[in-house]
Design a protein around this motif. Structure first.
Motif, PDB file in Angstrom:
ATOM      1  N   LEU A 234       0.809  -1.227   0.000  1.00 31.52           N
ATOM      2  CA  LEU A 234       0.000   0.000   0.000  1.00 31.52           C
ATOM      3  C   LEU A 234       0.843   1.278   0.000  1.00 31.52           C
ATOM      4  O   LEU A 234       0.419   2.299  -0.531  1.00 31.52           O
ATOM      5  CB  LEU A 234      -0.952   0.002   1.196  1.00 31.52           C
ATOM      6  CG  LEU A 234      -2.309  -0.666   0.936  1.00 31.52           C
ATOM      7  CD1 LEU A 234      -3.086  -0.819   2.239  1.00 31.52           C
ATOM      8  CD2 LEU A 234      -3.124   0.130  -0.088  1.00 31.52           C
ATOM      9  N   LEU A 235       2.027   1.229   0.595  1.00 33.98           N
ATOM     10  CA  LEU A 235       2.871   2.431   0.573  1.00 33.98           C
ATOM     11  C   LEU A 235       3.273   2.744  -0.864  1.00 33.98           C
ATOM     12  O   LEU A 235       3.173   3.886  -1.327  1.00 33.98           O
ATOM     13  CB  LEU A 235       4.109   2.249   1.455  1.00 33.98           C
ATOM     14  CG  LEU A 235       3.874   2.327   2.971  1.00 33.98           C
ATOM     15  CD1 LEU A 235       5.142   1.958   3.728  1.00 33.98           C
ATOM     16  CD2 LEU A 235       3.398   3.721   3.388  1.00 33.98           C
ATOM     17  N   THR A 236       3.717   1.722  -1.579  1.00 35.71           N
ATOM     18  CA  THR A 236       4.116   1.926  -2.970  1.00 35.71           C
ATOM     19  C   THR A 236       2.907   2.339  -3.823  1.00 35.71           C
ATOM     20  O   THR A 236       3.018   3.211  -4.691  1.00 35.71           O
ATOM     21  CB  THR A 236       4.787   0.656  -3.529  1.00 35.71           C
ATOM     22  OG1 THR A 236       5.983   0.424  -2.775  1.00 35.71           O
ATOM     23  CG2 THR A 236       5.148   0.803  -4.983  1.00 35.71           C
ATOM     24  N   ILE A 237       1.749   1.743  -3.551  1.00 36.40           N
ATOM     25  CA  ILE A 237       0.539   2.139  -4.284  1.00 36.40           C
ATOM     26  C   ILE A 237       0.242   3.617  -4.028  1.00 36.40           C
ATOM     27  O   ILE A 237      -0.081   4.369  -4.947  1.00 36.40           O
ATOM     28  CB  ILE A 237      -0.655   1.232  -3.895  1.00 36.40           C
ATOM     29  CG1 ILE A 237      -0.403  -0.173  -4.432  1.00 36.40           C
ATOM     30  CG2 ILE A 237      -1.975   1.795  -4.430  1.00 36.40           C
ATOM     31  CD1 ILE A 237      -1.428  -1.211  -4.020  1.00 36.40           C
ATOM     32  N   ASN A 238       0.381   4.071  -2.779  1.00 37.26           N
ATOM     33  CA  ASN A 238       0.206   5.496  -2.475  1.00 37.26           C
ATOM     34  C   ASN A 238       1.153   6.365  -3.310  1.00 37.26           C
ATOM     35  O   ASN A 238       0.766   7.427  -3.786  1.00 37.26           O
ATOM     36  CB  ASN A 238       0.432   5.764  -0.988  1.00 37.26           C
ATOM     37  CG  ASN A 238      -0.867   5.791  -0.206  1.00 37.26           C
ATOM     38  OD1 ASN A 238      -1.507   6.826  -0.073  1.00 37.26           O
ATOM     39  ND2 ASN A 238      -1.300   4.622   0.257  1.00 37.26           N
ATOM     40  N   ALA A 239       2.374   5.895  -3.492  1.00 38.26           N
ATOM     41  CA  ALA A 239       3.345   6.655  -4.288  1.00 38.26           C
ATOM     42  C   ALA A 239       2.917   6.705  -5.755  1.00 38.26           C
ATOM     43  O   ALA A 239       2.973   7.756  -6.401  1.00 38.26           O
ATOM     44  CB  ALA A 239       4.725   6.024  -4.167  1.00 38.26           C
ATOM     45  N   PHE A 240       2.461   5.572  -6.294  1.00 35.68           N
ATOM     46  CA  PHE A 240       2.011   5.528  -7.693  1.00 35.68           C
ATOM     47  C   PHE A 240       0.793   6.429  -7.909  1.00 35.68           C
ATOM     48  O   PHE A 240       0.621   7.007  -8.972  1.00 35.68           O
ATOM     49  CB  PHE A 240       1.629   4.097  -8.091  1.00 35.68           C
ATOM     50  CG  PHE A 240       2.799   3.199  -8.381  1.00 35.68           C
ATOM     51  CD1 PHE A 240       3.937   3.682  -9.011  1.00 35.68           C
ATOM     52  CD2 PHE A 240       2.738   1.857  -8.052  1.00 35.68           C
ATOM     53  CE1 PHE A 240       5.010   2.841  -9.285  1.00 35.68           C
ATOM     54  CE2 PHE A 240       3.805   1.008  -8.321  1.00 35.68           C
ATOM     55  CZ  PHE A 240       4.939   1.500  -8.941  1.00 35.68           C
TER      56      PHE A 240
END
Ligand code: ADP
Ligand code: MG
Length: 281
Positions: A157-163
């Motif tokens: 989810l952290l990486t998804i937030n970045a995307f």
């Protein structure tokens, strides 16, 4: 040596064009140790030296980008965790890096390690960074030219937030065996995000890192990546260099630790390419 001098002179006279709108990059690759953090920190430092106002958001609980930028990220410091989980205003968590008066960082602390799980039950869990960043960018007196989000080595989810927060993805690829493994999964995920959460997202930049021109393998990987990705790949290759790996232990980018070293020059050249490409859009 003559070549290094020529490159130094070429850069000394070069002005980086500034983008009209803030360019938000997420620096991502679900593999660890491929040069995400090193690339984030050094491109940010090079662009800041070139006159741009740059913000680095450290989204990896390890806090390596914060360390490399000389920014405090002990547990009690306000951090990206407060922004994403508790909706604290981003401005209150940002610190100026000693690297440059144009370079700022929102640090990651150890608390971020739990955020992946805490996010699951929060509303708009994929959009929290985007909302915070947009509010911040809308409210600043002096505009930022670049934002780089340094991602953890996972597709959670952290990486998804970045995307979701970014428009551009920068993928560092290590010139090693297995470099391309897992890349198709990353690209599939980016496509899914584009389809469902962020139609503006695109892979704008691929950077080959830790290149050792003496090995056939590095050349093979570089050739293969260029055949596959074409124009997305920067012409600049980042060499494998001890100076690059030493710099973080001094709380510095290589760009300030050893400005005239080949690794630093390469990051300046990569930054110049990125700036030039942005000016064309
Ligand atoms: P990631 O963020 O993808 O996990 P890092 O940027 O932290 O990767 O790099 C992993 C390790 O490799 C670090 O120890 C870093 O100092 C080192 N490193 C990165 N780029 C280079 C390079 N061009 N030459 C030598 N060492 C490098
Ligand atoms: Mg990292």
């Amino acid at each position: 040596m003559a070549d290094l001098n020529r490159r130094r002179r070429a850069l000394a006279t070069q002005q980086f064009p500034l983008p009209e709108q803030t360019r938000v990059f997420t620096v991502s690759n679900q593999k660890g140790g491929v040069g995400k953090t090193t690339t984030t920190v050094n491109l940010a430092a090079a662009l800041a030296r070139g006159g741009a106002r740059v913000l680095v958001i450290d989204l990896d609980p390890q806090g390596n980008a914060s360390t490399a930028l000389g920014v405090d990220h002990r547990a009690e410091v306000a951090s990206i965790y407060d922004v994403i989980v508790d909706e604290a205003p981003l401005a209150g968590t940002m610190q100026q890096s000693p690297e440059s008066e144009n370079l700022f960082c929102v640090p990651a602390t150890i608390h971020l390690a739990g955020a992946e799980i805490e996010l699951v039950s929060l509303v708009a869990r994929e959009q929290r960074l985007r909302t915070a960043l947009q509010q911040f960018l809308d409210g600043v007196d002096e505009p930022f030219h670049y934002v780089f989000v340094d991602c953890p080595p996972s597709l959670g989810l952290l990486t998804i937030n970045a995307f979701v927060a970014a428009r551009e993805v920068l993928i560092p690829i290590q010139c090693e065996y297995y470099a391309l493994e897992g890349l198709s999964q990353l690209l599939r995920n980016i496509e899914l995000i584009e389809r469902h959460l962020n139609p503006a997202l695109r892979v704008s930049t691929i950077l080959l890192t830790m290149y050792d021109g003496r090995t056939n393998l590095a050349n093979q990987v570089a050739t293969e990546v260029r055949e596959h990705f074409g124009d997305q790949v920067l012409a600049t290759l980042i060499p494998r260099s001890v100076r690059i790996s030493e710099a973080p232990s001094y709380g510095q980018s290589v760009v300030s630790y050893d400005t005239n070293s080949p690794g630093s020059l390469s990051y300046f050249e990569a930054a110049a390419e990125i700036a030039a490409r942005g000016a064309q859009h």
